[in-house]
Design a protein around this motif. Structure first.
Motif, PDB file in Angstrom:
ATOM      1  N   VAL A  51       0.843  -1.195   0.000  1.00 14.56           N
ATOM      2  CA  VAL A  51       0.000   0.000   0.000  1.00 14.56           C
ATOM      3  C   VAL A  51       0.880   1.248   0.000  1.00 14.56           C
ATOM      4  CG1 VAL A  51      -1.818   1.245   1.223  1.00 14.56           C
ATOM      5  CG2 VAL A  51      -1.799  -1.261   1.225  1.00 14.56           C
ATOM      6  N   GLY A  52       0.616   2.161  -0.942  1.00 14.40           N
ATOM      7  CA  GLY A  52       1.484   3.311  -1.122  1.00 14.40           C
ATOM      8  C   GLY A  52       2.800   2.861  -1.723  1.00 14.40           C
ATOM      9  N   THR A  53       2.709   2.107  -2.793  1.00 11.06           N
ATOM     10  CA  THR A  53       3.888   1.457  -3.370  1.00 11.06           C
ATOM     11  C   THR A  53       4.912   2.433  -3.920  1.00 11.06           C
ATOM     12  OG1 THR A  53       4.586  -0.319  -4.869  1.00 11.06           O
ATOM     13  CG2 THR A  53       2.906   1.192  -5.694  1.00 11.06           C
ATOM     14  N   GLY A  54       4.508   3.684  -4.214  1.00 10.63           N
ATOM     15  CA  GLY A  54       5.450   4.624  -4.806  1.00 10.63           C
ATOM     16  C   GLY A  54       5.970   4.076  -6.118  1.00 10.63           C
ATOM     17  N   PRO A  55       7.295   4.073  -6.328  1.00 11.78           N
ATOM     18  CA  PRO A  55       7.837   3.550  -7.584  1.00 11.78           C
ATOM     19  C   PRO A  55       7.941   2.035  -7.637  1.00 11.78           C
ATOM     20  CG  PRO A  55       9.614   4.366  -6.207  1.00 11.78           C
ATOM     21  CD  PRO A  55       8.332   4.706  -5.477  1.00 11.78           C
ATOM     22  N   GLY A  56       7.348   1.342  -6.659  1.00  8.47           N
ATOM     23  CA  GLY A  56       7.303  -0.115  -6.703  1.00  8.47           C
ATOM     24  C   GLY A  56       8.495  -0.826  -6.106  1.00  8.47           C
ATOM     25  N   THR A  57       9.266  -0.141  -5.274  1.00  7.08           N
ATOM     26  CA  THR A  57      10.474  -0.738  -4.703  1.00  7.08           C
ATOM     27  C   THR A  57      10.160  -1.981  -3.872  1.00  7.08           C
ATOM     28  OG1 THR A  57      11.515   1.435  -4.634  1.00  7.08           O
ATOM     29  CG2 THR A  57      12.482  -0.289  -3.259  1.00  7.08           C
ATOM     30  N   ALA A  95      -5.903   4.220  -2.329  1.00 13.47           N
ATOM     31  CA  ALA A  95      -5.209   4.837  -1.201  1.00 13.47           C
ATOM     32  C   ALA A  95      -5.939   4.506   0.091  1.00 13.47           C
ATOM     33  CB  ALA A  95      -5.131   6.350  -1.378  1.00 13.47           C
ATOM     34  N   LEU A  96      -5.194   4.508   1.180  1.00 16.51           N
ATOM     35  CA  LEU A  96      -5.803   4.379   2.504  1.00 16.51           C
ATOM     36  C   LEU A  96      -6.662   5.598   2.795  1.00 16.51           C
ATOM     37  CD1 LEU A  96      -2.759   3.064   4.591  1.00 16.51           C
ATOM     38  CD2 LEU A  96      -4.788   1.763   3.931  1.00 16.51           C
ATOM     39  N   PRO A  97      -7.785   5.382   3.517  1.00 18.50           N
ATOM     40  CA  PRO A  97      -8.212   4.152   4.190  1.00 18.50           C
ATOM     41  C   PRO A  97      -9.271   3.373   3.435  1.00 18.50           C
ATOM     42  CG  PRO A  97      -9.435   5.967   5.105  1.00 18.50           C
ATOM     43  CD  PRO A  97      -8.563   6.539   4.000  1.00 18.50           C
ATOM     44  N   ASP A  98      -9.318   3.490   2.106  1.00 14.88           N
ATOM     45  CA  ASP A  98     -10.347   2.800   1.318  1.00 14.88           C
ATOM     46  C   ASP A  98      -9.679   2.000   0.215  1.00 14.88           C
ATOM     47  OD1 ASP A  98     -12.702   3.950   2.652  1.00 14.88           O
ATOM     48  OD2 ASP A  98     -12.027   5.835   1.756  1.00 14.88           O
ATOM     49  N   LEU A  99      -9.409   0.740   0.484  1.00 14.08           N
ATOM     50  CA  LEU A  99      -8.776  -0.131  -0.495  1.00 14.08           C
ATOM     51  C   LEU A  99      -9.847  -1.012  -1.144  1.00 14.08           C
ATOM     52  CD1 LEU A  99      -5.678  -1.264   1.610  1.00 14.08           C
ATOM     53  CD2 LEU A  99      -5.801   0.607  -0.055  1.00 14.08           C
ATOM     54  N   PRO A 100      -9.987  -0.934  -2.467  1.00 14.84           N
ATOM     55  CA  PRO A 100     -11.031  -1.705  -3.155  1.00 14.84           C
ATOM     56  C   PRO A 100     -10.631  -3.161  -3.366  1.00 14.84           C
ATOM     57  CG  PRO A 100      -9.811  -0.401  -4.744  1.00 14.84           C
ATOM     58  CD  PRO A 100      -9.241  -0.067  -3.395  1.00 14.84           C
ATOM     59  N   VAL A 101     -10.407  -3.849  -2.265  1.00 16.06           N
ATOM     60  CA  VAL A 101     -10.018  -5.262  -2.309  1.00 16.06           C
ATOM     61  C   VAL A 101     -10.830  -6.010  -1.257  1.00 16.06           C
ATOM     62  CG1 VAL A 101      -7.685  -4.764  -3.152  1.00 16.06           C
ATOM     63  CG2 VAL A 101      -8.105  -4.886  -0.685  1.00 16.06           C
ATOM     64  N   ALA A 123      -7.452   4.844  11.076  1.00 18.20           N
ATOM     65  CA  ALA A 123      -8.303   4.251  10.040  1.00 18.20           C
ATOM     66  C   ALA A 123      -7.467   3.526   9.002  1.00 18.20           C
ATOM     67  CB  ALA A 123      -9.154   5.336   9.369  1.00 18.20           C
ATOM     68  N   GLY A 124      -6.280   4.071   8.711  1.00 19.05           N
ATOM     69  CA  GLY A 124      -5.380   3.404   7.776  1.00 19.05           C
ATOM     70  C   GLY A 124      -4.941   2.045   8.270  1.00 19.05           C
ATOM     71  N   VAL A 125      -4.563   1.952   9.548  1.00 22.91           N
ATOM     72  CA  VAL A 125      -4.153   0.668  10.118  1.00 22.91           C
ATOM     73  C   VAL A 125      -5.328  -0.302  10.148  1.00 22.91           C
ATOM     74  CG1 VAL A 125      -3.281  -0.489  12.176  1.00 22.91           C
ATOM     75  CG2 VAL A 125      -2.279   1.684  11.458  1.00 22.91           C
ATOM     76  N   ALA A 126      -6.506   0.198  10.492  1.00 22.88           N
ATOM     77  CA  ALA A 126      -7.693  -0.665  10.518  1.00 22.88           C
ATOM     78  C   ALA A 126      -7.976  -1.254   9.133  1.00 22.88           C
ATOM     79  CB  ALA A 126      -8.907   0.127  11.011  1.00 22.88           C
ATOM     80  N   GLU A 127      -7.723  -0.466   8.089  1.00 23.95           N
ATOM     81  CA  GLU A 127      -7.944  -0.968   6.737  1.00 23.95           C
ATOM     82  C   GLU A 127      -6.903  -2.013   6.353  1.00 23.95           C
ATOM     83  OE1 GLU A 127      -9.989  -0.710   2.827  1.00 23.95           O
ATOM     84  OE2 GLU A 127     -10.384  -0.890   4.983  1.00 23.95           O
ATOM     85  N   LEU A 128      -5.667  -1.805   6.765  1.00 24.97           N
ATOM     86  CA  LEU A 128      -4.642  -2.826   6.524  1.00 24.97           C
ATOM     87  C   LEU A 128      -5.022  -4.131   7.224  1.00 24.97           C
ATOM     88  CD1 LEU A 128      -1.407  -0.675   6.990  1.00 24.97           C
ATOM     89  CD2 LEU A 128      -2.395  -1.440   4.828  1.00 24.97           C
ATOM     90  N   ARG A 129      -5.524  -4.017   8.446  1.00 17.94           N
ATOM     91  CA  ARG A 129      -5.966  -5.208   9.181  1.00 17.94           C
ATOM     92  C   ARG A 129      -7.116  -5.895   8.454  1.00 17.94           C
ATOM     93  NH1 ARG A 129      -9.984  -6.316  12.995  1.00 17.94           N
ATOM     94  NH2 ARG A 129      -9.406  -7.890  14.582  1.00 17.94           N
ATOM     95  N   ARG A 130      -8.049  -5.105   7.923  1.00 18.07           N
ATOM     96  CA  ARG A 130      -9.236  -5.676   7.259  1.00 18.07           C
ATOM     97  C   ARG A 130      -8.868  -6.565   6.079  1.00 18.07           C
ATOM     98  NH1 ARG A 130     -12.194  -5.117   2.814  1.00 18.07           N
ATOM     99  NH2 ARG A 130     -10.958  -3.379   1.991  1.00 18.07           N
TER     100      ARG A 130
END
Length: 271
Positions: A51-57, A95-101, A123-130
């Motif tokens: 999440v927030g991959t930036g240039p994909g590193t 983007a956090l906190p709404d990931l369409p997955v 809310a961002g952490v809660a979405e990662l947990r979800r």
């Protein structure tokens, strides 16, 4: 409720700046990537969302471990870079906190220096947990406060040049912020219901060309970049002189800088 002003401000700082990021902050942010993936238990056969991959590193490194990777970011120029740098990843705009997955669709979620750009970190952490299945893992990084010498260099240079931090820069309200310490970061994950939370401090000396390190803020990246862009040319030149003066003690024989820095790495299990 998400702080849309804060989120919009943060996204504006990265708009169209993937190339400038790669030249300046990209290598810095890449340093904890392997430790981040280790903390998330990423290995062959695991399904991972970066999440927030930036240039994909981080996504590219996860692919190198044999993982199946979904990589998301809000910035189109970063998504283009991620598609080039992490071929084989499923790269999407989100983007956090709404990931369409789907809920529980991943074995691990990682977010490298992303929560510091989110208007509601909890809310961002809660979405990662979800999005992670029970028994899966979440791993995240942020910069610590007080700032190490590397991060503190910019503010010190601005202050030495007589530039005050503008009062209108968006900031997290106190009720949404968290202490950028090992205990504070771990507490953020624990409050989201994650289990076996662990937070460690990674320290290293970042090596950079002085021109490359200056190029990020000069291109408008981050809040410091916005402050710098607002200044008239004569003031920007004064800040540059202070930057050179303050960076001088960190210069190496080859002309590069070796700037001490640190990051907080927190990880946990989804119960």
């Amino acid at each position: 409720m998400v702080d849309t002003d804060f989120d919009a401000h943060e996204r504006s700082r990265w708009a169209g700046r993937a190339e400038a990021y790669a030249r300046s902050f990209g290598r810095l942010c890449a340093y904890p990537a392997e430790a981040l993936l280790d903390a998330a238990g990423v290995r062959a056969g695991r399904r991972v969302i970066d999440v927030g991959t930036g240039p994909g590193t981080v996504a590219a490194l996860a692919l190198g471990r044999g993982a199946e990777v979904v990589a998301v970011d809000a910035e189109p120029s970063m998504l283009d870079a991620a598609r080039r740098n992490a071929p084989g990843a499923d790269v999407r705009a989100a983007a956090l906190p709404d990931l369409p997955v789907p809920t529980g669709g991943f074995d691990a979620a990682v977010a490298n220096f992303v929560l510091n750009h989110v208007g509601d970190p909890a809310a961002g952490v809660a979405e990662l947990r979800r999005v992670v299945r029970p028994g899966g893992r979440v791993a995240v990084t942020v910069w610590p406060v007080p700032h190490p010498p590397l991060q503190g260099l910019w503010g010190t240079a601005l202050a030495a040049a007589g530039v005050a931090t503008p009062a209108d820069l968006p900031r997290l309200p106190p009720e949404r912020d968290f202490p950028r310490t090992e205990a504070g970061f771990a507490g953020l994950l624990a409050a989201a219901g994650l289990a076996d939370v662990r937070c460690v401090t990674l320290t290293w000396a970042h090596r950079a060309d002085p021109e490359d390190w200056w190029a990020g803020p000069a291109a408008g990246i981050s809040a410091i970049g916005l402050v710098l862009q607002r200044q008239p040319p004569a003031v920007r030149e004064r800040v540059r002189r202070e930057y050179d003066r303050l960076a001088a003690p960190y210069r190496q024989p080859d002309g590069s800088l070796a700037l001490p820095t640190a990051a907080l790495l927190a990880s946990a299990r989804v119960g």
